[in-house]
Write a protein that holds these residues in place. Structure first.
Motif, PDB file in Angstrom:
ATOM      1  N   TRP A 131       0.843  -1.197   0.000  1.00  0.00           N
ATOM      2  CA  TRP A 131       0.000   0.000   0.000  1.00  0.00           C
ATOM      3  C   TRP A 131       0.877   1.247   0.000  1.00  0.00           C
ATOM      4  N   ASN A 132       0.439   2.273  -0.708  1.00  0.00           N
ATOM      5  CA  ASN A 132       1.105   3.574  -0.693  1.00  0.00           C
ATOM      6  C   ASN A 132       0.048   4.663  -0.538  1.00  0.00           C
ATOM      7  N   VAL A 133       0.361   5.670   0.264  1.00  0.00           N
ATOM      8  CA  VAL A 133      -0.521   6.822   0.446  1.00  0.00           C
ATOM      9  C   VAL A 133       0.318   8.078   0.267  1.00  0.00           C
ATOM     10  N   SER A 134      -0.214   9.025  -0.495  1.00  0.00           N
ATOM     11  CA  SER A 134       0.493  10.296  -0.658  1.00  0.00           C
ATOM     12  C   SER A 134      -0.523  11.434  -0.612  1.00  0.00           C
ATOM     13  N   VAL A 189      -5.197  13.762  -2.144  1.00  0.00           N
ATOM     14  CA  VAL A 189      -4.689  12.542  -1.528  1.00  0.00           C
ATOM     15  C   VAL A 189      -4.835  11.410  -2.550  1.00  0.00           C
ATOM     16  N   GLN A 190      -3.869  10.502  -2.540  1.00  0.00           N
ATOM     17  CA  GLN A 190      -3.921   9.343  -3.423  1.00  0.00           C
ATOM     18  C   GLN A 190      -3.525   8.092  -2.650  1.00  0.00           C
ATOM     19  N   VAL A 191      -4.270   7.017  -2.867  1.00  0.00           N
ATOM     20  CA  VAL A 191      -3.981   5.725  -2.255  1.00  0.00           C
ATOM     21  C   VAL A 191      -3.810   4.721  -3.384  1.00  0.00           C
ATOM     22  N   ARG A 216      -2.419   0.514  -4.373  1.00  0.00           N
ATOM     23  CA  ARG A 216      -2.102  -0.818  -3.860  1.00  0.00           C
ATOM     24  C   ARG A 216      -1.557  -1.672  -4.996  1.00  0.00           C
ATOM     25  N   SER A 252      -7.792   8.514  -6.275  1.00  0.00           N
ATOM     26  CA  SER A 252      -7.249   9.837  -5.991  1.00  0.00           C
ATOM     27  C   SER A 252      -8.391  10.835  -5.827  1.00  0.00           C
TER      28      SER A 252
END
Length: 90
Positions: A4-7, A35-37, A39, A50
């Motif tokens: 998972w990545n969150v920015s 915000v963007q998530v 996987r 996003s």
């Protein structure tokens, strides 16, 4: 194994013009947040969602017709990035 990545991002811009004899000065304030998530499902496959919010206000000259108000954007997608293929000698 899922990765998972969150920015997130936030920005503010203030713009003003130099007043001219025929036009008064123009001022603009813009706020953008997002915000963007994402996987990763496999080595070459991932998905993302996003959300972006923008709020822009303008004051001054009415001669300049520019967007003023709020905007929201929701986007999503799938990313496929296959492994590199080498031709000939590595």
């Amino acid at each position: 194994e899922a990765v998972w990545n969150v920015s997130g991002n936030a920005s503010y811009t203030y713009t003003s013009s130099v007043p001219a004899p025929t036009l008064p000065a123009f001022y603009s304030n813009t706020y953008v947040e997002g915000v963007q998530v994402s996987r990763a499902f496999a080595r070459s496959l991932s998905a993302f969602v996003s959300y972006t919010f923008e709020d822009q206000s303008n004051t001054g000259s009415r001669a300049i017709d520019i967007f003023s108000g709020r905007s929201q954007i929701l986007s999503f997608g799938i990313t496929y990035s296959p492994s590199a293929k080498h031709l000939g000698r590595p």
